[in-house]
Design a protein around this motif. Structure first.
Motif, mmCIF file in Angstrom:
data_model
loop_
_atom_site.group_PDB
_atom_site.id
_atom_site.type_symbol
_atom_site.label_atom_id
_atom_site.label_comp_id
_atom_site.label_asym_id
_atom_site.label_seq_id
_atom_site.Cartn_x
_atom_site.Cartn_y
_atom_site.Cartn_z
ATOM 1 N N ALA A 96 -3.641 -2.240 1.114
ATOM 2 C CA ALA A 96 -3.711 -3.677 0.851
ATOM 3 C C ALA A 96 -3.671 -4.470 2.152
ATOM 4 C CB ALA A 96 -2.569 -4.102 -0.062
ATOM 5 N N GLU A 97 -2.852 -3.998 3.104
ATOM 6 C CA GLU A 97 -2.777 -4.675 4.401
ATOM 7 C C GLU A 97 -4.099 -4.554 5.148
ATOM 8 O OE1 GLU A 97 -0.088 -4.669 8.514
ATOM 9 O OE2 GLU A 97 0.381 -3.289 6.867
ATOM 10 N N GLN A 98 -4.684 -3.346 5.133
ATOM 11 C CA GLN A 98 -5.977 -3.150 5.784
ATOM 12 C C GLN A 98 -7.036 -4.058 5.174
ATOM 13 O OE1 GLN A 98 -7.298 0.902 5.765
ATOM 14 N NE2 GLN A 98 -5.505 1.699 6.854
ATOM 15 N N GLU A 132 -1.127 -5.090 -5.076
ATOM 16 C CA GLU A 132 -1.409 -4.124 -4.018
ATOM 17 C C GLU A 132 -2.018 -2.849 -4.586
ATOM 18 O OE1 GLU A 132 2.230 -3.478 -1.959
ATOM 19 O OE2 GLU A 132 2.068 -5.280 -0.719
ATOM 20 N N GLU A 157 3.452 -5.734 -6.242
ATOM 21 C CA GLU A 157 3.157 -4.304 -6.297
ATOM 22 C C GLU A 157 1.919 -4.041 -7.148
ATOM 23 O OE1 GLU A 157 6.609 -2.360 -7.757
ATOM 24 O OE2 GLU A 157 7.768 -2.628 -5.907
ATOM 25 N N ALA A 178 0.621 -0.445 -0.170
ATOM 26 C CA ALA A 178 0.900 -1.465 0.836
ATOM 27 C C ALA A 178 -0.008 -1.306 2.050
ATOM 28 C CB ALA A 178 2.363 -1.380 1.258
ATOM 29 N N GLU A 179 -0.217 -0.045 2.483
ATOM 30 C CA GLU A 179 -1.026 0.185 3.682
ATOM 31 C C GLU A 179 -2.483 -0.222 3.461
ATOM 32 O OE1 GLU A 179 -1.980 3.742 6.909
ATOM 33 O OE2 GLU A 179 -0.410 3.987 5.383
ATOM 34 N N GLY A 212 -6.613 -6.804 3.436
ATOM 35 C CA GLY A 212 -6.336 -8.214 3.700
ATOM 36 C C GLY A 212 -6.792 -8.647 5.083
ATOM 37 N N GLU A 213 -6.534 -7.797 6.080
ATOM 38 C CA GLU A 213 -6.972 -8.100 7.440
ATOM 39 C C GLU A 213 -8.485 -8.136 7.542
ATOM 40 O OE1 GLU A 213 -5.150 -5.072 9.745
ATOM 41 O OE2 GLU A 213 -3.144 -6.000 9.725
ATOM 42 N N ASP A 246 3.241 4.768 1.919
ATOM 43 C CA ASP A 246 3.101 3.747 0.878
ATOM 44 C C ASP A 246 1.641 3.314 0.855
ATOM 45 O OD1 ASP A 246 3.178 1.657 -0.865
ATOM 46 O OD2 ASP A 246 4.913 0.669 0.059
ATOM 47 N N GLU A 276 -9.856 -11.300 5.937
ATOM 48 C CA GLU A 276 -9.651 -12.472 6.792
ATOM 49 C C GLU A 276 -10.702 -12.528 7.894
ATOM 50 O OE1 GLU A 276 -6.062 -14.633 9.360
ATOM 51 O OE2 GLU A 276 -5.687 -12.764 8.269
#
Length: 401
Positions: A74-76, A8, A5, A71-72, A78-79, A68, A82
């Motif tokens: 952080a996911e963006q 993120e 947490e 989390a949202e 991270g993608e 959230d 990559e």
């Protein structure tokens, strides 16, 4: 779970708030990153200016403030990392260099740029090296974009020499001194880190694209700004604090009176890092800033890689003193040199006459003139002694043959 947490939240805050925010940094240290993120998104417990800036970034990111967010986002991120072949690290990661946390001490009274000098919430990296390990033995080499031939030579030599000595060269990837130091380090087979003032996907300036790509392949590209971020003037000044904090010291090679490199050197002083400056011609506009900084207490004048290493290296890493070229008469003691000075080049004179000119006793002259002849400094004849031309060489040469 708490560590995830925290990570993120820091990644999200690094996207939503411009780097260095003192207000945000104080809040994170007070209540933790997850709570700071909740307050920033909700707009409570923070200044209207910070709340408005966060809302503007949320709209651009297309994120619903009620979701959230950590989390949202952080996911963006991270993608995106990559896809770009990059990675993101925060203070919650092992790769994080603790030296960056020293930036809590760099804040000063005054305008936003002087105040907002807090540590990064997160950094984007591209390259095979581990950041914390790479920065353990590192030095910043900075200076003017409009570099002269003199400055270019120094920056290249320093970059190459530091790399050969096992030091990481850190700079800003800009034109002039920066890119020349990076090139020198790459040529020396060493590590180099370019700290950028834009997104990791931006090669700025475009003229340095090839070098920045090589750094991304062999060293490290580092930035606090998310992909897509354009370089702005104030962002260069903001990133300078990271260059200073990441290294043991900063070397300024060339700098005009208003050079941004002086800003980096100022941060080095604030953070109690070594501030080193290369002197230049007194009539060169590109060395005016260097000479002003050299008048500041604690600034170290450096002209060689060895002097840089002596300043920031471990105990015992001392620079070899600079000595002039050796001369044959260096082997003589003071008395012998005095007698030799009194010998005439063409007309032979007696030992007593030489003694009178030299101001020594006849006994000292008679004892030392044969030795001077043996060493090849003088020739003897029926009328006395005269200088040989040229001397045969320094003492010990005959024995070595």
């Amino acid at each position: 779970m708490r560590a995830a947490e925290e990570r993120e939240a820091r990644m999200a805050l690094g996207t939503l708030v411009e780097p260095g925010s003192r207000e945000l940094g104080l809040l994170v240290r007070s209540v933790g990153a997850p709570e700071a993120l909740a307050r920033a998104v909700g707009g409570f417990g923070i200044s209207p200016g910070l709340a408005g800036a966060v809302q503007a970034r949320l709209r651009i990111a297309g994120v619903d403030g009620s979701a959230d967010v950590g989390a949202e986002l952080a996911e963006q991120m991270g993608e995106l990392a990559e896809r770009l072949g990059a990675r993101i690290i925060t203070a919650a990661d092992e790769e994080w260099p603790a030296v960056l946390d020293d930036l809590v001490r760099a804040s000063r009274e005054g305008n936003m740029l002087r105040r907002d000098t807090d540590p990064p919430m997160c950094v984007w990296l591209r390259g095979p090296l581990r950041l914390a390990e790479t920065l353990k033995r590192s030095v910043a080499v900075v200076g003017a974009r409009a570099v002269t031939g003199y400055g270019g030579y120094v920056a290249s030599e320093f970059g190459y020499g530091l790399a050969e000595c096992g030091w990481t060269v850190v700079s800003g990837g800009a034109l002039g001194v920066d890119v020349t130091a990076h090139r020198g380090a790459l040529a020396g087979g060493g590590a180099t880190v370019a700290v950028m003032a834009c997104g990791i996907d931006k090669a700025y300036p475009a003229a340095n694209t090839a070098v920045l790509e090589q750094i991304g392949d062999e060293g490290l590209l580092l930035t606090e700004w998310p992909p897509g971020t354009q370089p702005h003037k104030t962002r260069f000044l903001t990133r300078n604090r990271v260059i200073a904090a990441a290294t043991r010291g900063t070397v300024m090679v060339e700098a005009g009176s208003r050079s941004g490199a002086r800003n980096t050197l100022g941060y080095a002083r604030l953070l109690q890092r070594s501030a080193m400056v290369v002197p230049g011609p007194i009539n060169s506009p590109m060395s005016v800033g260097c000479h002003v900084e050299l008048r500041q207490p604690g600034t170290v004048l450096v002209t060689r890689v060895e002097e840089i290493v002596e300043e920031i290296g471990s105990v015992g890493e001392l620079a070899t003193p600079i000595q002039g070229a050796g001369r044959p008469e260096d082997v003589l003691d003071a008395l012998q040199a005095r007698i030799l000075d009194a010998v005439r080049p063409r007309k032979a004179t007696t030992a007593e006459q030489i003694a009178a000119v030299a101001g020594v006793s006849g006994r000292d002259a008679r004892r030392n003139l044969p030795l001077l002849e043996e060493l090849g400094f003088v020739l003897s004849g029926p009328d006395g002694y005269r200088l040989s031309s040229p001397p045969r060489g320094p003492i010990g040469e005959e024995e070595e043959r």
